[in-house]
Design an enzyme around this catalytic site. Structure first.
Site, PDB file in Angstrom:
ATOM      1  N   ASN A 152     -18.661  -1.326  10.121  1.00  0.00           N
ATOM      2  CA  ASN A 152     -17.370  -0.626  10.130  1.00  0.00           C
ATOM      3  C   ASN A 152     -17.650   0.854   9.873  1.00  0.00           C
ATOM      4  OD1 ASN A 152     -14.854   0.419   9.629  1.00  0.00           O
ATOM      5  ND2 ASN A 152     -14.275  -1.088   8.081  1.00  0.00           N
ATOM      6  N   ARG A 198     -16.228  -3.126  13.973  1.00  0.00           N
ATOM      7  CA  ARG A 198     -14.789  -2.946  13.800  1.00  0.00           C
ATOM      8  C   ARG A 198     -14.391  -1.716  14.601  1.00  0.00           C
ATOM      9  NH1 ARG A 198     -11.432   0.331   9.700  1.00  0.00           N
ATOM     10  NH2 ARG A 198      -9.379  -0.442  10.219  1.00  0.00           N
ATOM     11  N   HIS A 246      -4.498  -3.055  11.364  1.00  0.00           N
ATOM     12  CA  HIS A 246      -4.862  -4.170  10.464  1.00  0.00           C
ATOM     13  C   HIS A 246      -4.771  -5.516  11.191  1.00  0.00           C
ATOM     14  CE1 HIS A 246      -3.201  -1.623   6.876  1.00  0.00           C
ATOM     15  NE2 HIS A 246      -4.526  -1.476   6.926  1.00  0.00           N
ATOM     16  N   HIS A 278       0.190  -7.186   4.413  1.00  0.00           N
ATOM     17  CA  HIS A 278      -1.138  -6.634   4.107  1.00  0.00           C
ATOM     18  C   HIS A 278      -0.888  -5.372   3.275  1.00  0.00           C
ATOM     19  CE1 HIS A 278      -5.431  -5.511   5.172  1.00  0.00           C
ATOM     20  NE2 HIS A 278      -4.938  -4.379   4.693  1.00  0.00           N
ATOM     21  N   LEU A 279      -0.978  -5.529   1.953  1.00  0.00           N
ATOM     22  CA  LEU A 279      -0.641  -4.418   1.065  1.00  0.00           C
ATOM     23  C   LEU A 279      -1.896  -3.895   0.388  1.00  0.00           C
ATOM     24  CD1 LEU A 279       2.534  -6.050  -0.600  1.00  0.00           C
ATOM     25  CD2 LEU A 279       2.386  -4.776   1.555  1.00  0.00           C
ATOM     26  N   ARG A 326       0.166   7.759   2.210  1.00  0.00           N
ATOM     27  CA  ARG A 326       0.929   8.036   3.443  1.00  0.00           C
ATOM     28  C   ARG A 326       2.411   7.770   3.204  1.00  0.00           C
ATOM     29  NH1 ARG A 326      -2.680   4.121   6.652  1.00  0.00           N
ATOM     30  NH2 ARG A 326      -4.647   5.257   6.775  1.00  0.00           N
ATOM     31  N   GLU A 367      -3.125  -9.099  -3.102  1.00  0.00           N
ATOM     32  CA  GLU A 367      -3.927 -10.136  -3.762  1.00  0.00           C
ATOM     33  C   GLU A 367      -3.927 -10.008  -5.279  1.00  0.00           C
ATOM     34  OE1 GLU A 367      -7.893 -10.007  -1.970  1.00  0.00           O
ATOM     35  OE2 GLU A 367      -6.962  -9.819   0.008  1.00  0.00           O
ATOM     36  N   GLU A 372     -11.821  -9.363   6.734  1.00  0.00           N
ATOM     37  CA  GLU A 372     -11.946  -8.826   8.085  1.00  0.00           C
ATOM     38  C   GLU A 372     -13.375  -8.967   8.619  1.00  0.00           C
ATOM     39  OE1 GLU A 372      -9.597  -5.511   6.375  1.00  0.00           O
ATOM     40  OE2 GLU A 372      -9.101  -5.061   8.450  1.00  0.00           O
TER      41      GLU A 372
HETATM   42  P1  ADP Z   1      -7.833  -0.224   1.716  1.00  0.00           P
HETATM   43  O1  ADP Z   1      -8.730  -1.253   2.378  1.00  0.00           O
HETATM   44  O2  ADP Z   1      -6.640   0.155   2.537  1.00  0.00           O
HETATM   45  O3  ADP Z   1      -8.563   0.954   1.140  1.00  0.00           O
HETATM   46  P2  ADP Z   1      -7.507  -2.255  -0.335  1.00  0.00           P
HETATM   47  O4  ADP Z   1      -6.985  -3.435   0.380  1.00  0.00           O
HETATM   48  O5  ADP Z   1      -8.920  -2.271  -0.808  1.00  0.00           O
HETATM   49  O6  ADP Z   1      -7.182  -0.923   0.442  1.00  0.00           O
HETATM   50  O7  ADP Z   1      -6.552  -2.014  -1.604  1.00  0.00           O
HETATM   51  C1  ADP Z   1      -6.828  -1.000  -2.535  1.00  0.00           C
HETATM   52  C2  ADP Z   1      -5.655  -0.886  -3.484  1.00  0.00           C
HETATM   53  O8  ADP Z   1      -5.405  -2.152  -4.114  1.00  0.00           O
HETATM   54  C3  ADP Z   1      -5.927   0.057  -4.646  1.00  0.00           C
HETATM   55  O9  ADP Z   1      -5.637   1.381  -4.305  1.00  0.00           O
HETATM   56  C4  ADP Z   1      -4.970  -0.460  -5.685  1.00  0.00           C
HETATM   57  O10 ADP Z   1      -3.731   0.183  -5.500  1.00  0.00           O
HETATM   58  C5  ADP Z   1      -4.788  -1.924  -5.374  1.00  0.00           C
HETATM   59  N1  ADP Z   1      -5.396  -2.792  -6.399  1.00  0.00           N
HETATM   60  C6  ADP Z   1      -6.664  -3.201  -6.491  1.00  0.00           C
HETATM   61  N2  ADP Z   1      -6.841  -3.995  -7.577  1.00  0.00           N
HETATM   62  C7  ADP Z   1      -5.634  -4.070  -8.201  1.00  0.00           C
HETATM   63  C8  ADP Z   1      -5.140  -4.725  -9.370  1.00  0.00           C
HETATM   64  N3  ADP Z   1      -5.933  -5.464 -10.127  1.00  0.00           N
HETATM   65  N4  ADP Z   1      -3.829  -4.556  -9.677  1.00  0.00           N
HETATM   66  C9  ADP Z   1      -3.014  -3.797  -8.908  1.00  0.00           C
HETATM   67  N5  ADP Z   1      -3.419  -3.172  -7.787  1.00  0.00           N
HETATM   68  C10 ADP Z   1      -4.710  -3.305  -7.431  1.00  0.00           C
END
Ligand code: ADP
Length: 410
Positions: free
Chosen positions: A7, A90, A179, A207-208, A240, A333, A383
């Site tokens: 990736n 990717r 995504h 997907h948050l 964003r 998650e 992914e």
């Molecule tokens: P990306 O792939 O878009 O960079 P991720 O799916 O890795 O993002 O998600 C990262 C975000 O997940 C972090 O910025 C944080 O906001 C959130 N996160 C990670 N662990 C926790 C947790 N234990 N509790 C709450 N939010 C979390």
């Protein structure tokens, strides 16, 4: 098969080697600061991370270093680079040209290059990464897995922007969504968990993560998604803005006396929950600050959940029902509070959240009660595994086709 999954970003390259039979990750890591100085992280399965500086003037050197590390006599996981059966890349934007994963031959790469205008920040570095890999591993098949591909099943009424139609025809301006690899993986896994065929269920995937998007998947096909021409549209994200009145952009530029470019920098990198809270883009920091009485951090969390709720509600309407709502990625998650707050407004669908939700951090789990009419799940996304599976499928098909051609003497 042993599959190298790559990736590539503009200055980074994430990698994993996956054994496709066991689906175990043999090693993974990251090259950072490519084109600046270079830092390599490497972690063989079950062992500690190694991190060191190494010159990476370009992606080619990063790929070379990754391969050197993977075949290192002391802590490598491969005896030679010939053990890599295929590479899965990717890819970000496949435009309307790629509705599924594909073998990356010269013609395909040329087509991806022609789409660079649609993703000027993301597609060029991916292509550089693919070409570097092709130079170093010329006989190894390469497969491209596109972030946009899963959403290509959306109907015109869902993807068309209400702009002059000629912009769609001339410039391919429309909703694409991103995504997609994650949405597809999670929707399929949800069907498995429910013991149903994907064709028979309606799923909303949330997907948050730092980047966030929602999709409506009806019968295994994406029918709606929240990101658009670019990943800027839709939900409030880490930095964003998500949906805003387009006039805000001109208004910010005018009031702050800054250029369009600077304005977009703000919309992309200084907005979202970071912009509202002024605290952080990370939900762990926001939750801590909100618990300590920071009102703007609390507002950012509330606004985020409100927008997720709004999208889910509209996707229930779009699909005329829903069987499962699924949370995935960093926040989905790991943040039980966000999941509970979002689900509060869906009691009318017969959804009851089980207290088990509070203890779920990154595990696969149904978080609705057994008698909840609509099921709610946490399904960790993967992914890289999805890319590995597609790569194996495409390479295997190719081998069969080539063998048949040989047998037939063609
Ligand atoms: P990306 O792939 O878009 O960079 P991720 O799916 O890795 O993002 O998600 C990262 C975000 O997940 C972090 O910025 C944080 O906001 C959130 N996160 C990670 N662990 C926790 C947790 N234990 N509790 C709450 N939010 C979390």
């Amino acid at each position: 098969m042993k599959i190298l999954v790559i990736n590539c970003g503009s200055s980074s390259l994430k990698y994993q080697v996956i054994d496709s039979e066991t689906e175990h990750v043999l090693a993974k890591g990251l090259c950072e600061r490519i084109g600046i100085d270079g830092v390599l992280t490497y972690q063989p399965a079950g062992q500690d991370k190694i991190k060191y500086e190494a010159a990476m003037p370009a992606h080619r050197q990063a790929v070379e270093l990754v391969l050197k590390q993977l075949t290192d006599p002391e802590n490598g996981v491969l005896t030679s680079i010939d053990e890599i059966d295929a590479v899965g890349h990717r890819m970000v934007h496949g435009g309307e040209k790629f509705a599924c994963s594909t073998l990356l031959n010269d013609e395909v790469l040329q087509t991806v290059e022609e789409l660079n205008d649609l993703a000027p920040l993301h597609n060029p570095p991916t292509l550089v990464g693919v070409r570097a890999c092709k130079e170093i591993l010329p006989d190894t098949p390469m497969v491209g897995v596109f972030d946009t591909a899963f959403h290509q099943t959306m109907e015109p009424k869902a993807f068309i922007y209400a702009l002059p139609y000629e912009y769609y025809e001339k410039y391919a301006m429309r909703r694409y969504g991103f995504h997609g690899t994650s949405h597809r993986f999670v929707a399929q896994r949800t069907a498995e968990l429910m013991g149903k065929k994907p064709e028979d269920i309606k799923v909303i995937v949330c997907h948050l993560g730092n980047g966030a998007s929602i999709s409506a998947v009806n019968g295994g096909k994406c029918v709606e998604t929240s990101m658009g021409l670019t990943p800027l549209e839709g939900l409030i994200m880490g930095t964003r803005s998500g949906d805003i009145d387009p006039t805000c952009i001109e208004y910010i530029a005018h009031k702050e006396n800054i250029s369009m470019e600077e304005t977009f920098e703000i919309i992309n990198k200084k907005s979202g929950v970071l912009g509202i809270s002024g605290v952080s883009s990370d939900f762990r920091d926001l939750e801590e600050a909100a618990n300590n009485g920071n009102k703007r951090a609390a507002l950012a969390l509330d606004a985020f959940c409100h927008h997720v709720t709004k999208y889910i509600g509209s996707y229930v309407a779009v699909m005329n029902g829903v069987d499962a709502i699924v949370f995935t990625a960093g926040i989905g998650e790991n943040a039980p509070g966000v999941r509970a707050q979002v689900m509060e407004n869906f009691k009318y669908l017969g959804i009851e959240i089980d207290p088990v939700n509070d203890s779920i951090h990154g595990d696969e789990q149904m978080i609705s009660t057994a008698d909840s009419k609509v099921k709610v799940f946490v399904v960790p996304t993967n992914e890289e595994l999805a890319i590995c599976r597609d790569t194996v499928e495409i390479v295997t098909k190719e081998i069969v086709t080539e063998t048949v051609k040989k047998v037939l003497g063609k």
